[in-house]
Scaffold this active site. Structure first.
Site, PDB file in Angstrom:
ATOM      1  N   CYS A   1      47.099  21.182  26.397  1.00  8.54           N
ATOM      2  CA  CYS A   1      45.792  20.554  26.164  1.00  8.54           C
ATOM      3  C   CYS A   1      44.782  21.196  27.109  1.00  8.54           C
ATOM      4  O   CYS A   1      45.007  21.252  28.321  1.00  8.54           O
ATOM      5  CB  CYS A   1      45.905  19.056  26.435  1.00  8.54           C
ATOM      6  SG  CYS A   1      44.326  18.215  26.561  1.00  8.54           S
TER       7      CYS A   1
ATOM      8  N   CYS B   1      37.522  19.215  24.954  1.00 10.11           N
ATOM      9  CA  CYS B   1      37.045  18.721  23.646  1.00 10.11           C
ATOM     10  C   CYS B   1      36.495  17.299  23.711  1.00 10.11           C
ATOM     11  O   CYS B   1      35.625  16.933  22.918  1.00 10.11           O
ATOM     12  CB  CYS B   1      38.161  18.761  22.626  1.00 10.11           C
ATOM     13  SG  CYS B   1      39.314  20.099  22.869  1.00 10.11           S
TER      14      CYS B   1
ATOM     15  N   THR C   1      41.870  12.306  29.724  1.00 12.20           N
ATOM     16  CA  THR C   1      42.206  13.724  29.617  1.00 12.20           C
ATOM     17  C   THR C   1      41.209  14.571  30.401  1.00 12.20           C
ATOM     18  O   THR C   1      40.005  14.488  30.159  1.00 12.20           O
ATOM     19  CB  THR C   1      42.193  14.143  28.131  1.00 12.20           C
ATOM     20  OG1 THR C   1      43.221  13.419  27.469  1.00 12.20           O
ATOM     21  CG2 THR C   1      42.440  15.627  27.968  1.00 12.20           C
TER      22      THR C   1
ATOM     23  N   GLU D   1      46.065  13.888  32.651  1.00 16.98           N
ATOM     24  CA  GLU D   1      45.462  12.588  32.377  1.00 16.98           C
ATOM     25  C   GLU D   1      45.389  11.790  33.678  1.00 16.98           C
ATOM     26  O   GLU D   1      46.219  12.010  34.566  1.00 16.98           O
ATOM     27  CB  GLU D   1      46.276  11.782  31.345  1.00 16.98           C
ATOM     28  CG  GLU D   1      45.835  11.980  29.896  1.00 16.98           C
ATOM     29  CD  GLU D   1      46.361  13.278  29.286  1.00 16.98           C
ATOM     30  OE1 GLU D   1      47.393  13.779  29.793  1.00 16.98           O
ATOM     31  OE2 GLU D   1      45.758  13.787  28.331  1.00 16.98           O
TER      32      GLU D   1
ATOM     33  N   HIS E   1      37.498  13.302  17.278  1.00 18.91           N
ATOM     34  CA  HIS E   1      38.692  13.704  18.033  1.00 18.91           C
ATOM     35  C   HIS E   1      39.916  13.803  17.117  1.00 18.91           C
ATOM     36  O   HIS E   1      40.840  14.555  17.392  1.00 18.91           O
ATOM     37  CB  HIS E   1      38.930  12.776  19.221  1.00 18.91           C
ATOM     38  CG  HIS E   1      39.575  13.501  20.371  1.00 18.91           C
ATOM     39  ND1 HIS E   1      39.028  14.631  20.937  1.00 18.91           N
ATOM     40  CD2 HIS E   1      40.755  13.312  21.015  1.00 18.91           C
ATOM     41  CE1 HIS E   1      39.826  15.084  21.889  1.00 18.91           C
ATOM     42  NE2 HIS E   1      40.893  14.305  21.947  1.00 18.91           N
TER      43      HIS E   1
ATOM     44  N   TYR F   1      42.385  17.355  16.637  1.00 20.97           N
ATOM     45  CA  TYR F   1      43.843  17.529  16.678  1.00 20.97           C
ATOM     46  C   TYR F   1      44.333  18.447  15.561  1.00 20.97           C
ATOM     47  O   TYR F   1      45.431  18.995  15.653  1.00 20.97           O
ATOM     48  CB  TYR F   1      44.539  16.165  16.594  1.00 20.97           C
ATOM     49  CG  TYR F   1      44.567  15.419  17.912  1.00 20.97           C
ATOM     50  CD1 TYR F   1      43.549  15.558  18.841  1.00 20.97           C
ATOM     51  CD2 TYR F   1      45.614  14.573  18.225  1.00 20.97           C
ATOM     52  CE1 TYR F   1      43.577  14.875  20.037  1.00 20.97           C
ATOM     53  CE2 TYR F   1      45.657  13.881  19.425  1.00 20.97           C
ATOM     54  CZ  TYR F   1      44.631  14.030  20.323  1.00 20.97           C
ATOM     55  OH  TYR F   1      44.668  13.358  21.509  1.00 20.97           O
TER      56      TYR F   1
ATOM     57  N   CYS G   1      43.776  21.876  17.873  1.00 22.19           N
ATOM     58  CA  CYS G   1      44.516  22.147  19.128  1.00 22.19           C
ATOM     59  C   CYS G   1      46.018  22.042  18.953  1.00 22.19           C
ATOM     60  O   CYS G   1      46.764  22.884  19.431  1.00 22.19           O
ATOM     61  CB  CYS G   1      44.026  21.229  20.242  1.00 22.19           C
ATOM     62  SG  CYS G   1      44.584  19.513  20.113  1.00 22.19           S
TER      63      CYS G   1
ATOM     64  N   GLU H   1      50.855  12.519  23.185  1.00 19.33           N
ATOM     65  CA  GLU H   1      49.420  12.505  22.913  1.00 19.33           C
ATOM     66  C   GLU H   1      49.164  12.650  21.407  1.00 19.33           C
ATOM     67  O   GLU H   1      48.192  12.114  20.886  1.00 19.33           O
ATOM     68  CB  GLU H   1      48.694  13.603  23.685  1.00 19.33           C
ATOM     69  CG  GLU H   1      47.187  13.398  23.642  1.00 19.33           C
ATOM     70  CD  GLU H   1      46.422  14.545  24.238  1.00 19.33           C
ATOM     71  OE1 GLU H   1      46.784  15.700  23.948  1.00 19.33           O
ATOM     72  OE2 GLU H   1      45.458  14.292  24.971  1.00 19.33           O
TER      73      GLU H   1
HETATM   74 FE1  SF4 Z   1      43.347  18.096  24.501  1.00 19.48          FE
HETATM   75 FE2  SF4 Z   1      43.486  18.541  21.892  1.00 19.48          FE
HETATM   76 FE3  SF4 Z   1      42.067  16.464  22.813  1.00 19.48          FE
HETATM   77 FE4  SF4 Z   1      41.241  19.019  23.148  1.00 19.48          FE
HETATM   78  S1  SF4 Z   1      41.480  17.902  21.193  1.00 19.48           S
HETATM   79  S2  SF4 Z   1      41.220  17.390  24.662  1.00 19.48           S
HETATM   80  S3  SF4 Z   1      43.165  20.058  23.495  1.00 19.48           S
HETATM   81  S4  SF4 Z   1      44.277  16.754  22.943  1.00 19.48           S
HETATM   82 FE    FE Z   2      43.569  14.051  23.333  1.00 15.45          FE
END
Ligand code: SF4
Ligand code: FE
Length: 484
Positions: free
Chosen positions: A100, A104, A191, A258, A293, A297, A300, A448
């Site tokens: 991660c 983001c 995060t 985190e 968000h 996902y 990422c 996560e």
């Molecule tokens: Fe982390 Fe993915 Fe959230 Fe970006 S979108 S902060 S990489 S979990």
């Molecule tokens: Fe996340």
């Protein structure tokens, strides 16, 4: 200020007086702490790649606020092309870090607060949108990393914020003053919080009038008076404290992070407040941030999935099993699942639409389907990676045993696979798979994937709300010739 390099970003963190606790003790130099540094390196990659000409189109954008070139992580999405590039950028970063990269949450907060403050001002005649425009210009011009912070500890889940025995279970306003507000509470599972220059706080659930003291959004520097962070420990984290255990770490350079962020009576000046008691907008803000968000996902986790699929294929080669048809089929299945997640990320972006404030919002139904799949497929991809890797991934001796004068030769002899590959390389790839499936990066790739951006049931509620079953019933009745 031009775009920061990775190194400049790391140096900029050193200038902050962020109050961090690890294992019950205050850490003065969190930047060089062996448990924290890999997560800083992951964020640094978001800066570094912005300077690479081959990634410029994905990693940077032209700000609609200033006309200047900005890092895409600080950008307001201006069209569906921007939304698609966001997902592609996240896949790229997942591929480069296998973890991660944390930045983001800020980008998703910018886009949701931008559109929501516009609508609050329209209804209430407030000035939040103007406040936020100035704040975002400052963020863009200084190329900052911001923790978009939503999740409160929540206490008793059956009770609203105002009904909790301890009101601090949700961040709330304890005092309204002429020059600003004072807030108290905490945000959990944050995060990248320690690696962020500032925090952008949002409410965590929809609220009613009784909860209006909890309907609050604001920006605050990470090292402001009254703010401190307690680092969340990860599986196998103390391997990072061991000497000569680089291979045992699996992914020595990168990781996620985190923390619990506590706000102990923190003063926020009015120009950094973006919601204050307009409780009916708390739910809107939550839905938008969660929607963005959930789209994220689809980028990422896919990038990390690419690396895990590659690692499984390498392990198969090193084990001498790459030609087996069931191995090939398992790699196909992993790819199918991973690309399905990507399809969802791209689809909810391509179906995006403009908000009243002008920036683009993703398609909510498709983004929730995306995240619902993310709560499942990485587990199956990880299961298949473990299947291909074999049991040695979790029974192998330590690096120190391999390095030992007395027993090292036995380790190298008995753990050899494919004769053309060194035992060390076999060990490296298996430890890397362990890191993503069970070790410190499993925080990001597994759990996560389940709970980040909202737990599975939260998406099912949104899917139910958006699914328009009545319309589907009509379609069926029309074709079946049912007239009522
Ligand atoms: Fe982390 Fe993915 Fe959230 Fe970006 S979108 S902060 S990489 S979990
Ligand atoms: Fe996340």
């Amino acid at each position: 200020m031009p775009l920061m390099t990775g190194e400049q970003y790391i140096e900029s963190l050193r200038k902050l007086k962020t109050k961090v606790f690890v294992f019950g003790e205050r850490v003065e130099n969190f930047v060089d702490h062996p448990m924290i540094r890999p997560s800083i390196n992951s964020v640094a990659m978001t800066y570094e790649l912005a300077h690479d000409p081959q990634y410029e189109d994905l990693m940077t954008a032209t700000s609609n606020l200033t006309g200047n070139k900005v890092n895409r992580f600080c950008h307001l999405h201006q069209n569906t092309g921007d939304l698609i590039k966001k997902v592609k950028m996240q896949r790229l970063l997942g591929q480069k870090t296998a973890s991660c990269f944390q930045r983001c949450v800020g980008m998703d907060a910018f886009n949701s607060i931008w559109s929501t403050t516009y609508e609050i001002d329209k209804k209430h005649g407030t000035h939040y949108h103007e406040n936020f425009r100035k704040y975002l210009e400052y963020v863009q011009e200084n190329d900052l990393t911001i923790d978009g912070a939503m999740t409160d500890p929540k206490g008793d889940r059956s009770l609203a914020p105002s009904q909790q025995e301890d009101p601090d279970m949700f961040v709330h306003i304890v005092e309204k003053r002429e020059d600003g507000i004072v807030v108290r509470g905490a945000k959990a599972h944050q995060t990248g919080s320690i690696n962020s220059h500032e925090h952008l706080i949002m409410p965590t659930i929809a609220m009613k009038e009784d909860d209006k003291a909890f309907a609050v959004s604001f920006a605050v520097p990470s090292d402001a008076e009254g703010v401190f962070m307690i680092y969340g420990r990860q599986s196998c984290d103390t391997r990072k404290l061991e000497k000569n255990a680089d291979i045992d770490l699996g992914n020595k350079n990168f990781g996620g992070q985190e923390a619990l962020v506590v706000f102990d009576d923190v003063f926020i000046p009015w120009d950094k407040v973006f919601l204050c008691e307009e409780y009916e907008f708390a739910g809107v803000l939550v839905e938008r941030f969660a929607g963005y968000h959930r789209q994220s996902y689809g980028g990422c986790k896919v990038g990390v999935g690419d690396v895990l699929i590659g690692a499984a294929a390498v392990a198969a080669e090193y084990n001498g099993a790459s030609k087996a048809s069931h191995i090939k089929d398992k790699l196909i299945e992993m790819t199918h699942l991973n690309e399905t997640l990507y399809c969802c990320g791209i689809a909810c972006s391509a179906e995006g639409y403009p908000t009243e404030a002008g920036n683009y919002q993703i398609d909510m139904l498709l983004a929730n389907v995306c995240k619902q799949n993310v709560t499942r497929f990485p587990y199956e991809i990880g299961r298949l990676a473990e299947d291909i890797a074999g049991g040695l991934m979790v029974t192998m001796p330590s690096q120190a045993d391999f390095d030992s004068e007395e027993i090292g030769s036995y380790c190298h002899k008995y753990f050899k696979g494919n004769g053309k590959v060194s035992t060390e390389n076999r060990m490296r790839i298996l430890r890397f798979i362990e890191n993503m499936c069970l070790g410190s990066s499993a925080v990001g790739y597994r759990t996560e994937s389940m709970h980040g951006a909202g737990s599975p049931q939260a998406q099912r509620i949104m899917i139910a709300r958006q699914s328009n079953i009545e319309h589907k019933k009509e379609l069926a009745k029309n074709i079946a010739g049912i007239k009522e």
